[in-house]
Design a protein around this motif. Structure first.
Motif, short mmCIF file in Angstrom:
data_model
loop_
_atom_site.label_atom_id
_atom_site.label_comp_id
_atom_site.label_asym_id
_atom_site.label_seq_id
_atom_site.Cartn_x
_atom_site.Cartn_y
_atom_site.Cartn_z
N LEU A 97 52.35 -33.29 8.07
CA LEU A 97 53.55 -33.90 7.49
C LEU A 97 53.35 -34.18 6.01
O LEU A 97 52.23 -34.44 5.57
N SER A 98 54.45 -34.20 5.27
CA SER A 98 54.39 -34.59 3.86
C SER A 98 54.44 -36.10 3.70
O SER A 98 53.98 -36.64 2.71
N GLY A 99 55.04 -36.77 4.67
CA GLY A 99 55.26 -38.21 4.58
C GLY A 99 56.74 -38.56 4.57
O GLY A 99 57.12 -39.65 4.97
N SER A 121 49.75 -34.48 4.12
CA SER A 121 49.35 -33.60 3.02
C SER A 121 49.37 -34.31 1.67
O SER A 121 50.37 -34.92 1.30
N LEU A 122 48.28 -34.22 0.98
CA LEU A 122 48.14 -34.68 -0.40
C LEU A 122 47.38 -33.60 -1.16
O LEU A 122 46.58 -32.88 -0.57
N LEU A 139 55.43 -41.26 -0.61
CA LEU A 139 55.80 -41.08 0.79
C LEU A 139 54.56 -40.79 1.65
O LEU A 139 54.43 -41.30 2.76
N ALA A 140 53.67 -39.98 1.12
CA ALA A 140 52.43 -39.66 1.84
C ALA A 140 51.57 -40.91 2.01
O ALA A 140 51.05 -41.17 3.09
N ILE A 141 51.45 -41.69 0.95
CA ILE A 141 50.65 -42.92 1.01
C ILE A 141 51.26 -43.89 2.02
O ILE A 141 50.54 -44.49 2.83
N THR A 146 51.21 -46.51 7.37
CA THR A 146 51.85 -46.75 8.67
C THR A 146 50.96 -46.27 9.81
O THR A 146 50.80 -46.97 10.81
N LEU A 147 50.36 -45.11 9.66
CA LEU A 147 49.44 -44.62 10.69
C LEU A 147 48.24 -45.54 10.84
O LEU A 147 47.76 -45.78 11.95
#
Length: 164
Positions: A97-99, A121-122, A139-141, A146-147
């Motif tokens: 996922l991108s986030g 993905s980063l 969004l990724a961060i 959240t995970l």
């Protein structure tokens, strides 16, 4: 060096079937990453019937893991259903996922459906450098946070680190 040691032992390094299969489910993604080939919101989705066919075929062949990807994997409308089908067939599933769209409720649904691994993905660890090749750093961060909050990332996921 003796000739026998120069060759790879194929009995050790070759599988009868691949242990992993990747399905690119969609070419849709709302981000505009400079390095990417997807077609933004004009992309297409793999049909549910086609995706289910390949997942079932993989299970029948003895594949152990399915990677579900995209474009942006969360743009695919039947993602939870595919994860649940894979689980019912004893396949491990991973998603990239991108986030974007990866809020707590969405991630909880994917976990409940049986996803085994979630990767975010980063391209690099700083927003300034990441922005040169990929959108959505924040969004990724947030998705990683959240995970972590869900205690999922500690055991079942991580970062897909891409360098250009």
């Amino acid at each position: 060096m003796d000739n026998e040691k120069r060759f790879v032992d194929l009995k050790v390094t070759v599988f009868d079937v691949p242990w992993q299969m990747n399905l690119e489910l969609t070419t849709q993604c709302p981000l505009r990453c400079p390095q990417c080939y997807v077609h933004l919101n004009q992309g297409t989705h793999m049909s549910l019937d086609t995706a289910l066919y390949w997942i079932r075929d993989a299970a029948d062949a003895g594949v152990e893991q399915i990677n579900l990807s995209g474009g942006e994997t969360l743009c695919y409308p039947f993602l939870e259903e595919l994860i649940a089908e894979g689980k019912s067939l004893k396949l491990s599933s991973a998603i990239a996922l991108s986030g974007i769209y990866a809020g707590k409720e969405t991630l909880e649904k994917l976990i409940a459906a049986g996803v085994n691994d979630i990767f975010i993905s980063l391209n690099v660890s700083t927003e300034e450098i990441n922005a040169k090749t990929r959108d959505g750093y924040e969004l990724a961060i947030k998705a990683l946070e959240t995970l972590k909050e869900l205690r999922f990332i500690l055991e079942n996921g991580g970062i897909i680190w891409t360098t250009g």
